[in-house]
Design an enzyme around this catalytic site. Structure first.
Site, PDB file in Angstrom:
ATOM      1  CG  ASP A 125     119.566  75.862  -8.914  1.00 25.34           C
ATOM      2  OD1 ASP A 125     118.618  75.075  -8.134  1.00 25.34           O
ATOM      3  OD2 ASP A 125     119.130  75.602 -10.530  1.00 25.34           O
ATOM      4  CG  ASP A 127     124.000  73.054  -7.345  1.00 33.72           C
ATOM      5  OD1 ASP A 127     125.552  73.361  -6.923  1.00 33.72           O
ATOM      6  OD2 ASP A 127     123.334  73.125  -6.626  1.00 33.72           O
ATOM      7  CG  ASP A 318     121.928  77.262 -12.865  1.00 37.11           C
ATOM      8  OD1 ASP A 318     121.401  77.005 -12.044  1.00 37.11           O
ATOM      9  OD2 ASP A 318     122.798  76.471 -13.384  1.00 37.11           O
TER      10      ASP A 318
END
Length: 379
Positions: A125, A127, A318
């Site tokens: 991922d 961000d 996250d």
């Protein structure tokens, strides 16, 4: 103190001792790796509680509509806020959670042992994983050190960035042409190119766009939401091409409900779009059977690993949207999912890292391991 209180206190002390022992053993190299799952199950039974009962399960967004969905979203955000003070019971729950989702750094040798000569494919991922979460989403730059690390990773392993961002913005942050990019939560996938930059409207290298028919609708809703959310200070609407993000990181918590209501009212007129929740962001996506998990499967197939037993995917993320990818890996019985989080969450990931700095450290370990193993094979 009554006998009942003394008994309760004794149980807490015993449970804490069991947790300490379990953590010590789980980080030890004395026992065979194959015995660890059975050992963890034994400790789970001794503690007298299922790990999934310790934390609030993730809400199924499809089960909520209108105001009910907004209220569920607000409650979920408040409950998961890491800024509030933790009580002793929550600290014990965190320790118990860590027992079943240990640090990927501490378990690095075990993870590499499990690769067993298979081809590692890395999925990341952006961000909160490669870059820190920042107040202004347009300034979510990753560090120069992380970019160098990512370039090294791509040199040794097939590597893909899977993000909710649109492809153009994602590439502008990463600027590495040798990677696979899956923007808009996997609804816009592009393979490696020899170019150093991308241009809007350029379809070279596009592998898949399963939501292309929704593009006019997404643009229409974007314009409406920009106008509707002007009354909420701090709110920001981001157009990610095949999906929209309504950021509320800079919105006062007292205004969350007002923002949620505005978004929900707009969504009522677009039944072909769905509303989901990320880290202080509301995501608006087409109602199609496509997510980060499907994107992961598509990329593995594109790389020639559709039904292969010789692949070991590592997915690091996250966000709640990354759970779809973690679930795919768990169902396939291949590779491992690594959740980036400092707080306990229900997750399908096997391991954890606390923040992007630990992600970078893990990736550098991976590069060093590959270089060492390659030299060993040459000898």
């Amino acid at each position: 103190m009554t006998n009942q209180n003394m008994l309760g206190k004794s149980r807490v002390i015993v449970n804490e001792k069991i947790l300490e022992l379990a953590m010590s053993i789980s980080n030890s190299n004395v026992l065979p790796r194959t015995s660890m799952p059975e050992l963890m199950a034994l400790f789970d039974g001794l503690l007298g509680q299922r790990k999934n009962n310790l934390i609030k399960p993730l809400e199924d967004d499809n089960d909520h509509k209108g105001a009910t969905k907004v209220n569920a979203w607000i409650d979920s955000m408040r409950a998961s806020s890491p800024t509030r003070t933790r009580h002793d019971s929550e600290n014990r729950d965190q320790t118990h959670w860590t027992l079943f989702h240990p640090s990927a750094l501490n378990m690095f040798s075990k993870i590499m042992y499990n690769t067993n000569g298979k081809q590692i494919v890395v999925f990341l991922d952006y961000d909160g994983t490669l870059s820190p979460i920042v107040a202004d989403p347009d300034k979510a730059y990753m560090s120069k050190k992380m970019r160098v690390t990512l370039k090294d990773i791509a040199r040794h392993f097939p590597t893909a960035i899977v993000s909710g961002r649109c492809l153009d913005k994602l590439f502008s942050f990463v600027r590495l042409a040798e990677l696979y990019y899956a923007g808009s939560h996997g609804m816009d996938i592009k393979g490696p190119t020899n170019r150093r930059s991308t241009k809007k409207g350029n379809n070279d290298g596009v592998l898949l766009q399963p939501a292309s028919e929704f593009l006019p609708m997404i643009n229409e809703v974007y314009k409406i939401l920009v106008e509707k959310t002007k009354c909420v200070p701090g709110a920001m609407v981001e157009n990610n091409k095949f999906c929209l993000s309504v950021h509320f990181r800079n919105v006062d918590e007292k205004s969350w409900e007002a923002l949620g209501e505005q978004v929900s009212l707009v969504m009522n007129d677009y039944p072909k779009l769905k509303l989901t929740q990320g880290r202080k962001v509301l995501e608006i996506r087409p109602i199609i059977k496509w997510d980060k998990g499907r994107a992961l499967e598509f990329l593995l197939e594109s790389l020639g690993f559709a039904n292969s037993k010789g692949v070991f995917p590592i997915y690091i993320g996250d966000d709640r949207t990354d759970e779809d990818a973690f679930k795919v890996l768990r169902n396939r019985g291949q590779g491992c999912g690594i959740l980036v989080s400092k707080i306990s969450k229900e997750t399908n990931a096997s391991y954890t890292l606390q923040d992007p700095s630990e992600v970078g450290e893990f990736l550098r370990h991976l590069v060093d391991w590959k270089r060492t193993s390659s030299r060993s094979h040459k000898l």
